[in-house]
Scaffold this motif. Structure first.
Motif, PDB file in Angstrom:
ATOM      1  N   CYS A  90       0.814  -1.220   0.000  1.00 57.45           N
ATOM      2  CA  CYS A  90       0.000   0.000   0.000  1.00 57.45           C
ATOM      3  C   CYS A  90       0.848   1.270   0.000  1.00 57.45           C
ATOM      4  O   CYS A  90       0.426   2.305  -0.486  1.00 57.45           O
ATOM      5  CB  CYS A  90      -0.955  -0.010   1.195  1.00 57.45           C
ATOM      6  SG  CYS A  90      -0.153   0.299   2.786  1.00 57.45           S
ATOM      7  N   GLY A  91       2.048   1.189   0.593  1.00 56.55           N
ATOM      8  CA  GLY A  91       2.920   2.363   0.615  1.00 56.55           C
ATOM      9  C   GLY A  91       2.712   3.278   1.808  1.00 56.55           C
ATOM     10  O   GLY A  91       3.487   4.209   2.003  1.00 56.55           O
ATOM     11  N   TYR A  92       1.665   3.053   2.625  1.00 64.20           N
ATOM     12  CA  TYR A  92       1.436   3.974   3.748  1.00 64.20           C
ATOM     13  C   TYR A  92       1.263   3.301   5.108  1.00 64.20           C
ATOM     14  O   TYR A  92       1.172   3.981   6.119  1.00 64.20           O
ATOM     15  CB  TYR A  92       0.239   4.893   3.463  1.00 64.20           C
ATOM     16  CG  TYR A  92      -1.039   4.169   3.108  1.00 64.20           C
ATOM     17  CD1 TYR A  92      -1.819   3.576   4.099  1.00 64.20           C
ATOM     18  CD2 TYR A  92      -1.468   4.071   1.787  1.00 64.20           C
ATOM     19  CE1 TYR A  92      -2.983   2.902   3.775  1.00 64.20           C
ATOM     20  CE2 TYR A  92      -2.634   3.397   1.456  1.00 64.20           C
ATOM     21  CZ  TYR A  92      -3.389   2.817   2.457  1.00 64.20           C
ATOM     22  OH  TYR A  92      -4.528   2.142   2.141  1.00 64.20           O
ATOM     23  N   CYS A  93       1.196   1.965   5.178  1.00 64.55           N
ATOM     24  CA  CYS A  93       1.038   1.331   6.499  1.00 64.55           C
ATOM     25  C   CYS A  93       2.375   1.379   7.238  1.00 64.55           C
ATOM     26  O   CYS A  93       3.407   1.729   6.668  1.00 64.55           O
ATOM     27  CB  CYS A  93       0.527  -0.102   6.367  1.00 64.55           C
ATOM     28  SG  CYS A  93       1.775  -1.281   5.817  1.00 64.55           S
ATOM     29  N   CYS A  96       5.160  -0.658   5.471  1.00 57.96           N
ATOM     30  CA  CYS A  96       5.655  -0.011   4.247  1.00 57.96           C
ATOM     31  C   CYS A  96       6.562   1.160   4.607  1.00 57.96           C
ATOM     32  O   CYS A  96       7.645   1.320   4.041  1.00 57.96           O
ATOM     33  CB  CYS A  96       4.485   0.477   3.394  1.00 57.96           C
ATOM     34  SG  CYS A  96       3.682  -0.853   2.484  1.00 57.96           S
ATOM     35  N   CYS A 104       3.481  -5.717   4.363  1.00 61.13           N
ATOM     36  CA  CYS A 104       2.398  -4.717   4.277  1.00 61.13           C
ATOM     37  C   CYS A 104       1.069  -5.255   4.804  1.00 61.13           C
ATOM     38  O   CYS A 104       0.648  -6.357   4.477  1.00 61.13           O
ATOM     39  CB  CYS A 104       2.238  -4.290   2.811  1.00 61.13           C
ATOM     40  SG  CYS A 104       0.813  -3.231   2.522  1.00 61.13           S
ATOM     41  N   GLU A 105       0.413  -4.417   5.625  1.00 58.75           N
ATOM     42  CA  GLU A 105      -0.877  -4.818   6.219  1.00 58.75           C
ATOM     43  C   GLU A 105      -1.991  -4.881   5.186  1.00 58.75           C
ATOM     44  O   GLU A 105      -3.006  -5.523   5.403  1.00 58.75           O
ATOM     45  CB  GLU A 105      -1.283  -3.787   7.284  1.00 58.75           C
ATOM     46  CG  GLU A 105      -0.469  -3.883   8.543  1.00 58.75           C
ATOM     47  CD  GLU A 105      -0.819  -2.788   9.543  1.00 58.75           C
ATOM     48  OE1 GLU A 105      -1.292  -1.712   9.126  1.00 58.75           O
ATOM     49  OE2 GLU A 105      -0.613  -3.025  10.739  1.00 58.75           O
TER      50      GLU A 105
HETATM   51 ZN   LIG Z   1       1.557  -1.244   3.447  1.00 55.18          ZN
END
Ligand SMILES: [Zn+2]
Ligand SMILES: [Zn+2]
Length: 345
Positions: A90-93, A96, A104-105
């Protein structure tokens, strides 16, 4: 446009279907699939030992040529030769942001094992985010580029194993992944790479990949042989690349004091292993797990493949057309041959 795909309809049933060609979202690309590798993960999902929502198209080890791109795509063009990283993070958890995108969640798995699976590459076309493809020069065979993902998983594992120059390494299991790990352990400077497998033809392949010693545990006491060939010291690092509780347990017999055990093989979810905490304490053993691949190991994998540094010819034993996926899966399940590729285009 219509595409052909091999669809997992339910556990144990894959059928050829015609579906509409995927439309790329703004940041997505559509890849015309060239090759897709058959992986043990496919078999776990096919058998139901790894749960997945059906219907779904599996296939996560893939290369191909970009056939369509979304409006916002900047780095990739139609006609580019690419391999796909099937792990969409996702790039934001918190994982990440912490540089552990593979944990990644909110990860999506393209045709592979994951909490949420999206359609994969046992199809004429597959859709992925732009950030999940890596470009290859046209002179790199797409057959090899398809193995960027499994090589990336092996690179991730080898880095976690922290092999140093002169270390002795034992690798349990000489399937396609065990063989790639053997190759990488040699590159890392191991003085001995000892490979164990119950099949002599797999051990022969291990020799070709650089194993210094091969052992068939069906024919001898591997513990005794390992003692003999290591001046009674045992090995610094054991890599379990089978995915069975028995072989995980065996790893404790081959590792020396202060050594490491890397759990690389995928054991059944509910499998348990008996071990002695005293043994781990007294001998200062390190037990490490290695899951999937990272964006970094994917990049490294592509670099090695681009420069022809990995010899896949002893590993790829068969190529099948898309329609014969069921046959390829059945053979992989029985452990016949080594890596099977599906040639789609
Ligand atoms: Zn993530
Ligand atoms: Zn795989």
């Amino acid at each position: 446009m219509i595409l052909k795909a091999m669809v997992l309809k339910e556990v144990g049933r894959i059928e050829l279907e015609e579906l509409p060609e995927p439309e790329p979202g703004p940041n997505e690309v559509v890849v015309k699939v060239a090759y897709c590798g058959v992986c043990m993960t496919d078999i776990h999902i096919y058998n139901g030992s790894f749960p997945a929502k059906t219907p779904i198209i599996l296939g996560h080890e893939c290369s191909g040529i970009v056939s369509n791109i979304g409006k916002e795509v900047k780095q990739v063009e139609i006609g580019d030769h690419v391999a796909i990283n099937p792990l969409i993070s996702c790039g934001y958890c918190r994982y990440c942001l912490n540089g552990k995108a593979h944990l990644c969640e909110n990860a999506l798995a393209v045709g592979g094992a994951g909490k949420t699976i999206v359609n994969g590459a046992y199809a004429e076309y597959v859709k992925v985010p732009e950030k999940n493809v890596i470009k290859f020069d046209e002179n790199v065979p797409l057959k090899y580029a398809a193995l960027t993902e499994p090589l990336a998983c092996a690179i991730h594992g080898i880095e976690l194993a922290e092999i140093g120059l002169g270390d002795r390494v034992a690798i349990i299991g000489a399937g396609p992944m065990g063989l790639i790990l053997t190759h990488l352990a040699v590159y890392k400077g191991a003085s001995q790479v000892i490979v164990l497998d119950l099949k002599d033809e797999r051990l022969e392949a291990a020799r070709l990949m650089g194993a210094s010693d091969i052992i068939n545990p069906g024919k001898c006491s591997p513990e005794e042989v390992i003692k003999e060939i290591t001046d009674n010291e045992l090995v610094d690092i054991v890599i379990e690349a089978v995915g069975a509780p028995e072989t995980v347990q065996d790893a404790f017999k081959y590792v020396k004091r202060g050594g490491r055990i890397l759990i690389f093989g995928v054991s059944p979810r509910d499998a348990l292993v008996n071990f002695s905490p005293f043994n781990i304490y007294f001998n200062e053993l390190k037990i490490v797990g290695s899951y999937a691949l990272t964006p970094d190991s994917f990049l490294k994998s592509a670099k090695l493949i681009s420069k022809g540094r990995i010899n896949f010819d002893h590993i790829i034993t068969e190529t099948y057309p898309l329609e014969r996926l069921n046959e390829a899966i059945r053979k992989a399940e029985k452990g016949e041959g080594l890596k099977k590729l599906i040639k789609v285009h």
